[in-house]
Enzyme design. Structure first.
Site, mmCIF file in Angstrom:
data_model
loop_
_atom_site.group_PDB
_atom_site.id
_atom_site.type_symbol
_atom_site.label_atom_id
_atom_site.label_comp_id
_atom_site.label_asym_id
_atom_site.label_seq_id
_atom_site.Cartn_x
_atom_site.Cartn_y
_atom_site.Cartn_z
ATOM 1 N N GLU A 193 0.715 -1.018 -0.255
ATOM 2 C CA GLU A 193 0.042 -0.270 -0.670
ATOM 3 C C GLU A 193 0.884 0.524 0.418
ATOM 4 O O GLU A 193 0.639 2.313 0.647
ATOM 5 C CB GLU A 193 -0.832 0.396 0.753
ATOM 6 C CG GLU A 193 -2.087 -0.942 1.126
ATOM 7 C CD GLU A 193 -3.388 -1.118 1.750
ATOM 8 O OE1 GLU A 193 -3.933 -0.051 2.657
ATOM 9 O OE2 GLU A 193 -3.363 -2.032 2.459
HETATM 10 C C1 LIG Z 1 2.860 -9.679 0.624
HETATM 11 C C2 LIG Z 1 2.212 -8.750 -0.827
HETATM 12 C C3 LIG Z 1 0.963 -8.210 -0.619
HETATM 13 C C4 LIG Z 1 0.868 -7.622 -1.199
HETATM 14 N N1 LIG Z 1 -0.537 -7.521 -2.232
HETATM 15 C C5 LIG Z 1 -0.992 -6.307 -3.425
HETATM 16 C C6 LIG Z 1 -2.242 -6.117 -3.703
HETATM 17 O O1 LIG Z 1 -3.134 -6.950 -3.100
HETATM 18 N N2 LIG Z 1 -2.141 -5.183 -5.150
HETATM 19 C C7 LIG Z 1 -1.634 -4.885 -5.384
HETATM 20 O O2 LIG Z 1 -1.952 -4.380 -6.863
HETATM 21 N N3 LIG Z 1 0.212 -4.684 -4.860
HETATM 22 C C8 LIG Z 1 0.329 -5.805 -4.021
HETATM 23 N N4 LIG Z 1 1.817 -5.717 -3.379
HETATM 24 C C9 LIG Z 1 2.860 -4.916 -4.482
HETATM 25 C C10 LIG Z 1 2.864 -4.538 -3.233
HETATM 26 O O3 LIG Z 1 2.401 -3.066 -3.907
HETATM 27 C C11 LIG Z 1 4.849 -3.852 -3.722
HETATM 28 O O4 LIG Z 1 5.250 -4.767 -3.759
HETATM 29 C C12 LIG Z 1 5.124 -2.239 -3.488
HETATM 30 O O5 LIG Z 1 3.927 -2.162 -3.964
HETATM 31 C C13 LIG Z 1 6.753 -2.180 -3.867
HETATM 32 O O6 LIG Z 1 6.671 -2.493 -5.104
HETATM 33 P P1 LIG Z 1 8.126 -3.378 -5.494
HETATM 34 O O7 LIG Z 1 7.760 -4.505 -4.167
HETATM 35 O O8 LIG Z 1 7.778 -3.226 -6.275
HETATM 36 O O9 LIG Z 1 9.224 -2.548 -4.891
HETATM 37 P P2 LIG Z 1 10.017 -1.341 -5.491
HETATM 38 O O10 LIG Z 1 9.161 -1.000 -5.973
HETATM 39 O O11 LIG Z 1 11.143 -2.514 -6.385
HETATM 40 O O12 LIG Z 1 10.948 -0.887 -4.001
HETATM 41 C C14 LIG Z 1 12.495 -1.430 -4.158
HETATM 42 C C15 LIG Z 1 12.502 -0.016 -2.834
HETATM 43 O O13 LIG Z 1 12.789 1.132 -3.618
HETATM 44 C C16 LIG Z 1 11.788 1.925 -3.288
HETATM 45 N N5 LIG Z 1 11.620 3.125 -3.903
HETATM 46 C C17 LIG Z 1 10.953 2.699 -5.002
HETATM 47 N N6 LIG Z 1 11.063 3.805 -5.833
HETATM 48 C C18 LIG Z 1 11.758 5.112 -4.869
HETATM 49 C C19 LIG Z 1 12.126 6.165 -4.942
HETATM 50 N N7 LIG Z 1 11.444 7.366 -6.411
HETATM 51 N N8 LIG Z 1 13.050 6.915 -4.247
HETATM 52 C C20 LIG Z 1 12.746 6.056 -3.718
HETATM 53 N N9 LIG Z 1 12.887 4.982 -2.872
HETATM 54 C C21 LIG Z 1 12.385 4.942 -3.894
HETATM 55 C C22 LIG Z 1 11.128 1.808 -2.708
HETATM 56 O O14 LIG Z 1 10.379 2.547 -1.016
HETATM 57 C C23 LIG Z 1 11.568 -0.010 -1.573
HETATM 58 O O15 LIG Z 1 12.474 0.219 -1.058
HETATM 59 C C24 LIG Z 1 1.816 -6.569 -2.268
HETATM 60 C C25 LIG Z 1 3.157 -6.489 -2.115
HETATM 61 C C26 LIG Z 1 3.142 -8.483 -1.269
HETATM 62 C C27 LIG Z 1 4.679 -8.505 -0.683
#
Ligand SMILES: Cc1cc2nc3c(=O)[nH]c(=O)nc-3n(C[C@H](O)[C@H](O)[C@H](O)COP(=O)(O)OP(=O)(O)OC[C@H]3O[C@@H](n4cnc5c(N)ncnc54)[C@H](O)[C@@H]3O)c2cc1C
Length: 572
Positions: A384
């Site tokens: 979220e």
């Molecule tokens: C158990 C679980 C349930 C989930 N449920 C849902 C769901 O129901 N529906 C859905 O749509 N998604 C869901 N998600 C996805 C979740 O919302 C994403 O994992 C989350 O948005 C982060 O994306 P990412 O994991 O790809 O990390 P990334 O976006 O790849 O980020 C990697 C790191 O980089 C940092 N970062 C990224 N961009 C920046 C920036 N501009 N500046 C500084 N730091 C940055 C992040 O904070 C993080 O530390 C779920 C994920 C999990 C693990």
């Protein structure tokens, strides 16, 4: 009028913070019965929750039990068969279910907070009457499908695509990953590009039973293991024209509105987790003896329990303040909602760490619940919106309006001879802010209206609201638009805004409790004073480090390690 945005402009919007809001009478009635029913249903299942955590599954009969309790219809209006709870009431239910098991809260929360929220917020009357009764009864469980393998935090870069057919229907293709309730949902809110591969995003209501919809296996996760998380695939899925949510091309707005609106559910769950950790820690500290003394008598153990209490009270105060904003129709609450999510998720993670530390070796053993809670709550700062991205959002939204006044200021200077009145107005606003920053004239005097015990705390927030506005002005003057790339500075702005807004919510709640007999109000005042002093130290440090810091060196060090690919030193 966003309270948090105004803090960055040096203003405390007292009317929107005091008195602390009360739960609606109607919600209280429903909650009394609901909280008992949840306890009765979930208490005998604590051993099952442990097993389901190991098995990574939630049995179908258990989900039926959640349906029977009405837990899928919490926020759906009564006319559509739901309980019609407010956001505040809903968050309180999730606090209760989270005190038993986080996966349970996630199953209910992903359905209500994000899965079907789009239909509640943006659905047409026809969409509402078609889907809400089934969603309320749990005949249909909902999930929210935004994330893709290449699109996490950068949600706007999704590639799932829907192409419109000649009859107005759409054909959807793509894959979503990590979807909560993915394996048990009957209805998905899906975000896809429309028009072309680089077109705008549109939100669709998609039924799981339609041809071409499938889901992957249950992901093997670190925490919340029993909750269903899967990929969801769409292969040439035909979506009828009437299943577009809101309007074509408005999907990104829809997604952000759903996520903003849903954040209090997550916050409520975090508070429920903290309360149970506190109860466990209080019991453990009194039972466990070392050096012939209950460990509860050691200052370092008491420090942990008191800090957990301060964190819990603060998280509760901010989560329900934001829930009240949403319930009372405040339009601009996204910044406050982000603050509540960041604070509550991190407060719970701190509490889980300390509770496990109090239990020490026992805490590390799987016979005790600490390790599972520690694993379960880790997700809260990831999904979220990650807490990093939300901190950037908090700082940039706070700065944006001020930046506008800089833009206007420049235009005002250019304009001043053409439109003296308009130009003068803008200049006056800016000049007033600078005068207040420099002299305190016109500064809000919150402290005089509060009980004596809380005035010192109020003075802290009055002072640091001005400090925040000065810091924002300084950063905007120094960096202009390129402030967006100064993430170290933005984090400091966000952390000050978090301390100020959470602290003011704590103050408001303690002030209201001070007027209510028999509610441990003295201890609430102690919490408010303690939070203010701790916040003051953090804010002073953040303000100082806006100008004097080692950001360049730290950036360089990170670059050095990434170029090297590993840590280059050894002691051999
Ligand atoms: C158990 C679980 C349930 C989930 N449920 C849902 C769901 O129901 N529906 C859905 O749509 N998604 C869901 N998600 C996805 C979740 O919302 C994403 O994992 C989350 O948005 C982060 O994306 P990412 O994991 O790809 O990390 P990334 O976006 O790849 O980020 C990697 C790191 O980089 C940092 N970062 C990224 N961009 C920046 C920036 N501009 N500046 C500084 N730091 C940055 C992040 O904070 C993080 O530390 C779920 C994920 C999990 C693990």
């Amino acid at each position: 009028m966003s309270v948090a945005k105004n803090l960055a402009a040096g203003r405390i919007l007292e009317d929107q913070l005091f008195p602390y809001p009360l739960m609606r009478e109607k919600d209280r009635e429903v909650l009394g019965a609901m909280v008992d029913a949840i306890d009765q249903f979930l208490s005998p299942k604590h051993q099952d929750f442990k097993q389901w955590d190991r098995d990574a599954a939630q049995p179908a009969e258990f989900i039926q039990g959640l349906r029977d309790l009405g837990l899928f219809g919490l926020i759906i209006p009564e006319e559509h068969g739901g309980l019609g709870l407010s956001n505040a009431g809903y968050a309180r239910v999730l606090a209760q279910s989270s005190s038993h098991d986080s996966s349970v809260s996630l199953t209910i929360g992903a359905h209500s907070s994000i899965g079907m929220k789009g239909i509640l917020l943006f659905g047409t009357p026809e969409q509402k009457s078609r889907y809400l009764p089934k969603l309320a009864s749990g005949e249909m469980i909902a999930a929210f499908c935004l994330t893709e393998s290449g699109a996490g935090s950068d949600a706007a870069s999704i590639r799932t695509q829907a192409v419109q057919n000649t009859d107005g229907s759409w054909t959807l293709n793509g894959e979503k990953i990590w979807i909560t309730n993915g394996g048990i949902a009957d209805l998905y809110t899906v975000f896809a590009r429309t028009g072309s591969a680089s077109g705008k995003i549109t939100a669709f209501i998609v039924e799981a039973k339609w041809p071409g919809v499938s889901h992957g296996h249950h992901e093997d996760k670190m925490g919340i293991r029993a909750s269903s998380t899967t990929t969801v695939n769409f292969a040439d899925v035909r979506i009828p024209a009437e299943n577009v949510l809101d309007a074509e091309g408005k999907g990104f707005k829809v997604a952000m509105a759903i996520l903003n609106n849903g954040r209090t559910g997550l916050g409520g769950g975090a508070v429920g987790g903290m309360k149970v950790l506190l109860a466990m820690s209080a019991a453990q500290a009194q039972q466990r003896k070392q050096f012939n003394t209950p460990i509860a008598q050691f200052g370092l153990i008491r420090e942990k329990i008191s800090q957990m209490t301060v964190d819990c009270f603060a998280a509760e105060s901010v989560v329900w303040m934001v829930a009240h904003y949403i319930d009372s129709g405040v339009e601009d609450y996204s910044l406050e909602a982000a603050i509540s999510k960041v604070f509550a998720s991190e407060a719970l993670q701190r509490s889980a760490y300390e509770a496990l530390q109090i239990a020490a070796g026992s805490g590390f053993m799987r016979d005790f619940p600490y390790e599972q809670i520690t694993r379960d709550c880790r997700i809260l700062s990831i999904f979220e919106g990650t807490n990093e991205v939300l901190r950037l959002y908090i700082a940039l939204s706070a700065l944006k309006d001020l930046g506008k006044s800089y833009g206007e200021l420049k235009a005002a200077v250019d304009d001043i001879f053409n439109h003296p009145i308009k130009g003068f107005g803008v200049m006056t606003d800016y000049a007033e802010r600078r005068l207040t920053q420099a002299t305190g004239v016109g500064r809000d005097k919150l402290s005089t209206a509060l009980p004596a015990a809380l005035r010192e705390a109020a003075v802290v927030y009055e002072r640091y609201t001005v400090e925040l506005s000065k810091a924002c002005d300084f950063l905007l003057r120094k960096y202009g638009k390129s402030i967006a790339d100064r993430q170290h500075a933005l984090k400091r702005v966000a952390d000050i805004a978090i301390d100020l807004f959470v602290g003011l919510c704590v103050l408001s709640r303690a002030a209201s409790l001070a007027k209510t007999p028999g509610v441990e109000s003295d201890q609430a005042s102690v919490i408010a004073k303690t939070f203010a002093q701790q916040a003051k130290r953090r804010m002073a440090n953040n303000i100082r480090r806006i100008e004097r810091n080692e950001d360049e060196e730290m950036d360089g060090l990170a670059r050095f390690i990434m170029d090297k690919g590993s840590y280059p030193w050894d002691v051999i």
